[in-house]
Enzyme design. Structure first.
Site, PDB file in Angstrom:
ATOM      1  N   GLU A  43      14.954  36.403  45.133  1.00 51.24           N
ATOM      2  CA  GLU A  43      15.296  36.809  43.653  1.00 51.24           C
ATOM      3  C   GLU A  43      15.925  38.042  43.442  1.00 51.24           C
ATOM      4  O   GLU A  43      16.885  38.361  42.346  1.00 51.24           O
ATOM      5  CB  GLU A  43      14.183  36.440  42.681  1.00 51.24           C
ATOM      6  CG  GLU A  43      13.594  35.039  42.687  1.00 51.24           C
ATOM      7  CD  GLU A  43      12.308  35.034  43.687  1.00 51.24           C
ATOM      8  OE1 GLU A  43      12.268  35.839  44.534  1.00 51.24           O
ATOM      9  OE2 GLU A  43      11.643  34.124  43.535  1.00 51.24           O
ATOM     10  N   ASP A  79      54.396  45.314  41.338  1.00 48.56           N
ATOM     11  CA  ASP A  79      55.590  45.520  40.558  1.00 48.56           C
ATOM     12  C   ASP A  79      55.914  47.039  40.802  1.00 48.56           C
ATOM     13  O   ASP A  79      55.067  47.832  40.362  1.00 48.56           O
ATOM     14  CB  ASP A  79      55.489  45.372  39.255  1.00 48.56           C
ATOM     15  CG  ASP A  79      56.888  45.414  38.464  1.00 48.56           C
ATOM     16  OD1 ASP A  79      57.918  45.695  39.141  1.00 48.56           O
ATOM     17  OD2 ASP A  79      57.020  45.536  37.612  1.00 48.56           O
ATOM     18  N   ILE A 127      12.361  32.723  48.433  1.00 49.81           N
ATOM     19  CA  ILE A 127      13.685  32.619  47.548  1.00 49.81           C
ATOM     20  C   ILE A 127      14.040  34.112  47.166  1.00 49.81           C
ATOM     21  O   ILE A 127      13.068  34.632  46.655  1.00 49.81           O
ATOM     22  CB  ILE A 127      13.551  31.833  46.286  1.00 49.81           C
ATOM     23  CG1 ILE A 127      13.465  30.194  46.777  1.00 49.81           C
ATOM     24  CG2 ILE A 127      14.837  32.042  45.524  1.00 49.81           C
ATOM     25  CD1 ILE A 127      13.205  29.313  45.416  1.00 49.81           C
TER      26      ILE A 127
END
Length: 316
Positions: free
Chosen positions: A103, A145, A101
């Protein structure tokens, strides 16, 4: 009328359903209990989720292969040779699965995005969320905008027409000391032309906007700033360019004012000009006995419908 649909089957209901989601705003879940946040996930989060899934699948396959090989070779615990091989290999496989895994991936990603935020701050870009750094890099279309972002939000007068002559108005922004007015296609100053002075003074008489210098609280520099209607500011600036000062309108008493309205598309003022033979110094002559002057400004298609005469360059 005839009612065809009701509730969520109407057009408004359909819009509400689209805003809330196809399922009516209910929280989506995956695996039966975990909340599904894939709809709001950024591209980086989606890629990390895919990477984690791939690493997990590879780790499971490798652990199963190692378990089978270990059992087939009868690998036992060296500290307890009498224990069965399958028990020892289960411990080895689980240990490898946990070790596989990654980490450190979230930490590495966070550090990378933080470095990106630091680089953007040096270019005057404020990032409130780390995820926005990678999302901005993945954007192909940016909707913005334009007012105040791509433009300064300042309207200026660049051309005018008076007395049958076209004029160019030079200068940018609200600074009346920069630029002037010249006939179209020339550089000769035309600020003294009767048509220019008459048109711009009439514009001032039909305006309620003022122009003055103010100090910028951030930089401490003085700059010109109009106070009032933004569409009247260009007229006031142009009038100041040819020498009309701030107090010129105080010399003309306003008798009546009809404000601009969306239905009439125009504004009208009535000014007392009694005792004057001309509108201003160098301006158009006034008929003898003129006491009141009406000035109207607004949408050209509305104004031109009420026009019956035209001022020419010679004052006729």
């Amino acid at each position: 009328g005839i009612v065809c649909e009701t509730g969520m089957s109407t057009r408004i209901g359909r819009i509400a359903q689209l805003i809330a989601g196809e399922d009516g705003g209910k929280q989506k879940t995956k695996c039966g209990c975990l909340p599904d946040t894939s709809a709001s996930a950024t591209p980086l989060q989606q890629n990390l989720e895919k990477l984690g899934g791939r690493i997990g699948m590879i780790a499971i396959v490798v652990c199963i292969v190692i378990f089978i090989i270990g059992v087939a070779m009868n690998r036992t615990d060296p500290s307890n040779p009498g224990s069965p091989a399958w028990l020892y290999m289960i411990l080895i496989a689980v240990t490898l699965a946990v070790a596989a895994i990654p980490e450190g991936i979230p930490l590495c990603v966070t550090i990378s995005l933080s470095i990106g935020c630091s680089d953007m701050v040096t270019k005057n870009v404020l990032v409130r969320k780390l995820a926005a750094v990678e999302t901005l890099g993945s954007a192909s279309v940016i909707c913005s905008d334009k007012t105040g972002t791509l433009t300064e939000g300042k309207m200026t007068l660049v051309n005018m027409w008076s007395g049958g002559v076209a004029y160019d108005v030079e200068g940018k922004g609200f600074d009346p000391t920069v630029g002037g007015i010249a006939r179209e296609g020339t550089s000769k100053d035309a600020g003294g032309d009767m048509g220019v002075r008459s048109a711009l003074l009439a514009a001032l008489l039909c305006c309620n906007t003022s122009l003055s210098k103010v100090k910028d609280p951030e930089t401490g520099e003085e700059k010109w700033e109009p106070k009032g209607n933004s569409s009247e500011a260009p007229l006031v600036v142009a009038a100041r360019k040819i020498g009309f000062d701030e107090g010129i309108t105080k010399e003309y008493k306003r008798v009546l004012e009809i404000p601009f309205s969306s239905s009439r598309k125009m504004m009208l003022t009535v000014t007392d000009v009694s005792g004057r033979s001309e509108l201003c110094k160098g301006g158009m002559p006034l008929p003898e006995g003129t006491q009141l002057l009406s000035v109207c400004k607004g949408a050209p298609n509305f104004i031109l419908d009420f026009c019956t005469e035209q001022l020419m360059q010679d004052g006729s």
